[in-house]
Every structure is written in C-alpha cells, then in structure tokens.
Write a protein that holds these residues in place. Structure first.
Motif, PDB file in Angstrom:
ATOM      1  N   LEU A  30     -39.560  12.939 -11.414  1.00  0.00           N
ATOM      2  CA  LEU A  30     -39.598  14.327 -10.962  1.00  0.00           C
ATOM      3  C   LEU A  30     -40.188  15.210 -12.058  1.00  0.00           C
ATOM      4  O   LEU A  30     -39.799  15.125 -13.224  1.00  0.00           O
ATOM      5  CB  LEU A  30     -38.183  14.804 -10.618  1.00  0.00           C
TER       6      LEU A  30
ATOM      7  N   ASP B  63     -30.970  18.043  -4.237  1.00  0.00           N
ATOM      8  CA  ASP B  63     -31.804  17.678  -3.093  1.00  0.00           C
ATOM      9  C   ASP B  63     -32.771  18.810  -2.730  1.00  0.00           C
ATOM     10  O   ASP B  63     -33.778  18.571  -2.055  1.00  0.00           O
ATOM     11  CB  ASP B  63     -30.946  17.342  -1.870  1.00  0.00           C
ATOM     12  N   TYR B  64     -32.449  20.025  -3.150  1.00  0.00           N
ATOM     13  CA  TYR B  64     -33.298  21.179  -2.852  1.00  0.00           C
ATOM     14  C   TYR B  64     -34.461  21.316  -3.828  1.00  0.00           C
ATOM     15  O   TYR B  64     -35.356  22.145  -3.607  1.00  0.00           O
ATOM     16  CB  TYR B  64     -32.469  22.467  -2.882  1.00  0.00           C
ATOM     17  N   VAL B  65     -34.448  20.547  -4.890  1.00  0.00           N
ATOM     18  CA  VAL B  65     -35.472  20.663  -5.924  1.00  0.00           C
ATOM     19  C   VAL B  65     -36.644  19.749  -5.593  1.00  0.00           C
ATOM     20  O   VAL B  65     -36.465  18.557  -5.343  1.00  0.00           O
ATOM     21  CB  VAL B  65     -34.895  20.305  -7.311  1.00  0.00           C
ATOM     22  N   GLU B  66     -37.845  20.316  -5.596  1.00  0.00           N
ATOM     23  CA  GLU B  66     -39.056  19.569  -5.278  1.00  0.00           C
ATOM     24  C   GLU B  66     -39.985  19.514  -6.479  1.00  0.00           C
ATOM     25  O   GLU B  66     -39.916  20.346  -7.390  1.00  0.00           O
ATOM     26  CB  GLU B  66     -39.779  20.224  -4.090  1.00  0.00           C
ATOM     27  N   ASP B  67     -40.858  18.518  -6.458  1.00  0.00           N
ATOM     28  CA  ASP B  67     -41.811  18.314  -7.542  1.00  0.00           C
ATOM     29  C   ASP B  67     -42.643  19.578  -7.772  1.00  0.00           C
ATOM     30  O   ASP B  67     -43.119  20.204  -6.821  1.00  0.00           O
ATOM     31  CB  ASP B  67     -42.733  17.144  -7.198  1.00  0.00           C
TER      32      ASP B  67
ATOM     33  N   ASP C 282     -38.828  29.337  -8.257  1.00  0.00           N
ATOM     34  CA  ASP C 282     -38.675  28.880  -6.874  1.00  0.00           C
ATOM     35  C   ASP C 282     -37.209  28.837  -6.472  1.00  0.00           C
ATOM     36  O   ASP C 282     -36.857  29.101  -5.315  1.00  0.00           O
ATOM     37  CB  ASP C 282     -39.283  27.478  -6.727  1.00  0.00           C
TER      38      ASP C 282
ATOM     39  N   ILE D 186     -40.578  19.003 -13.111  1.00  0.00           N
ATOM     40  CA  ILE D 186     -40.175  20.388 -12.921  1.00  0.00           C
ATOM     41  C   ILE D 186     -40.213  21.089 -14.273  1.00  0.00           C
ATOM     42  O   ILE D 186     -40.297  20.458 -15.326  1.00  0.00           O
ATOM     43  CB  ILE D 186     -38.755  20.508 -12.336  1.00  0.00           C
TER      44      ILE D 186
ATOM     45  N   MET E 209     -41.600  22.450  -9.043  1.00  0.00           N
ATOM     46  CA  MET E 209     -40.838  23.702  -8.982  1.00  0.00           C
ATOM     47  C   MET E 209     -40.513  24.245 -10.377  1.00  0.00           C
ATOM     48  O   MET E 209     -40.398  23.507 -11.345  1.00  0.00           O
ATOM     49  CB  MET E 209     -39.534  23.499  -8.213  1.00  0.00           C
TER      50      MET E 209
ATOM     51  N   ASP F 124     -36.972   8.911 -11.435  1.00  0.00           N
ATOM     52  CA  ASP F 124     -37.854   9.092 -10.287  1.00  0.00           C
ATOM     53  C   ASP F 124     -39.157   9.802 -10.628  1.00  0.00           C
ATOM     54  O   ASP F 124     -39.995  10.021  -9.734  1.00  0.00           O
ATOM     55  CB  ASP F 124     -37.128   9.882  -9.182  1.00  0.00           C
TER      56      ASP F 124
END
Length: 262
Positions: free
Chosen positions: A53, A21-25, A85, A55, A27, A51
């Motif tokens: 994503l 949940d801490y990983v964002e597009d 990150d 990374i 990163m 999804d």
C-alpha cells in the motif's frame, strides 16, 4: 493474538482494523493520536509492509509521527499535503449525532486542524465511548501559558451561565509541571458532567482571549466504527444513515502489534 489482548484492546483493534478498509492506494491520510489510533497506524503499517500500500500520512502529533515512521508509512506535513482524502482518529466520547470530545491525549489542536482539512473523518472507538450526552469525560481546552490562571477564572465564570452540571477547570499536569502540548500550550480540563448545548459551548469557549481551541468536535465526524470485545464491529455512517455490523476474527501471529503498549 486473542490470548494476549484484553477485551478493551480487542475492541480497539477490531475498530482500527475495519477502518483501514477505507484507505486506498495513493491517498493522503490524516493519522490520529491516542491508544486506538495507534492500533490503526499499526494496521496501516502492516498493509504498507505486506501488501505494498502506498499512502502519505499526516500525523496529528509528534508521537504519531514517530510511530508512523517506525512502521514504514511515509510522513508529510499538513502544509505539504494541503488537503487530505481521509482522517482516522479516536475519540474520548461520541454521541448519537457523532459529535465528539477529543483531547484526552493532549493533541486536540492538531487533531482538529487535520480532521477539518479532510474530505472525510472516521472515528474509531470501543463501545464504552458512546454517551447519550457529551461531558462525562473532562473537556480539554488548549490555552496559551501567558495568563492561564486568568483564562481559567474567566472560563469558570462563563460556565455559571451554561447548561452544565459542573464548573471546575483544572490544569493538566505532567508530573510536577504543567503538561505542554506540541504547540507549546497548556490544557485546562473542564469537569462539566454533562454539556446541555455543546455547539454553544464550543463557540463561546473559542471567543475567549487566551483560548486556542477546545476539544468539542462538532459536525466533523462522518463515520464512527465501534469495536466490541467479542470481535463485533458496528459501522455508523451519519451521511448515508446506515448502520452495518460485522465480526472480525483474531489470528495468533507475529505481527506489528507485538510491542504496542496502551
């Protein structure tokens, strides 16, 4: 899935699931090594596949790199990334100050390089990894092969003056041969029982010729996510001073975890 997983694997899975949940597009994410980290890599792979994503992952071992590629994560080197990150990794032990022992999987050197090159480090673990004092798990020390027996003798001599319960150092083996790390080194496992001053231990070990790095990760971890066999997840943020609890449900499905072996 719940019928297929043991309680310990459920605990590892829910901790890993919460961590992504801490990983964002966009990163650059450090990918740890070990059984719990493998769950996390699979969870990230599912987000990439389902999804979209995007990374770039920096693995901390060759086996993590292979798994990441298998699940569709773009893999780059630490030199290509320059700075990360976020790093998500497991631990063999952690204490109340979020200090760690790592290296049970033999990747402590690369794991420490990746973790310290990150804005934030998240550790994922089952509840059994929490200890009052570090040291019950043997402390891994990576040493160069040249003169390793001399290095072991010097370490055991050093331990006489340290606040520990045990002083034996054993060479990690892979069958009949010494275990060799990704960097071509050996690992000595120190059977200490309890480490009275882990900061001092980390410092003096790394001053010894022949020692490359030790498995004490001091003041590196920012957040620990602890999984329980019943699906409960506890998140402790040492910088914010917060503790949050949640619960994740298990869903029977055909997914990326079907062939994962611990």
């Amino acid at each position: 899935m719940s019928g297929e997983l043991s309680p310990i694997d459920k605990a590892k899975f829910v901790a890993a699931k919460r961590s992504v949940d801490y990983v964002e597009d966009g990163m650059r994410v450090g990918l740890g090594t070990g059984s719990t980290a493998a769950w996390m890599v699979r969870c990230l792979g599912e987000l990439v596949r389902d999804d979209g994503l995007k990374i770039r992952g920096v693995p901390s071992s060759t086996r993590t790199a292979e798994l990441a590629r298998d699940v569709g994560i773009e893999v780059i080197s630490i030199d290509e990334a320059k700075w990360l990150d976020l790093t998500i990794d497991g631990a063999d032990e952690f204490d109340g100050n979020l200090n760690l022992i790592k290296g049970g999987g033999g990747a402590l050197l690369q794991e420490k390089i990746v973790a310290t090159a990150s804005d934030q480090m998240i550790v994922i673990a089952d509840i059994g990894k929490e200890v009052e004092h570090l040291g019950a798990f043997p402390l891994p020390v990576e040493v160069i092969p040249f003169g390793w027996q001399t290095t072991r003798a010097l370490i055991e001599e050093l331990l006489v003056s340290m606040d520990v319960l045990g002083r034996d150092a054993s060479l990690r083996m892979n069958g009949r041969h010494p275990y060799v790390t990704d960097e071509g080194n050996y690992i000595l496992d120190l059977h200490l029982g309890r480490i009275g001053d882990p900061h001092q231990m980390a410092m003096v070990l790394n001053q010894m010729p022949g020692v490359v790095e030790n498995g004490l990760f001091m003041d590196i971890c920012d957040i620990v996510i602890i999984g329980h066999g019943n699906g409960k997840v506890e998140t402790r943020d040492i910088n914010e001073g917060t503790v949050e609890e949640d619960r994740l449900d298990f869903v029977e499905s055909d997914n990326l975890f079907s062939d994962l072996q611990d």
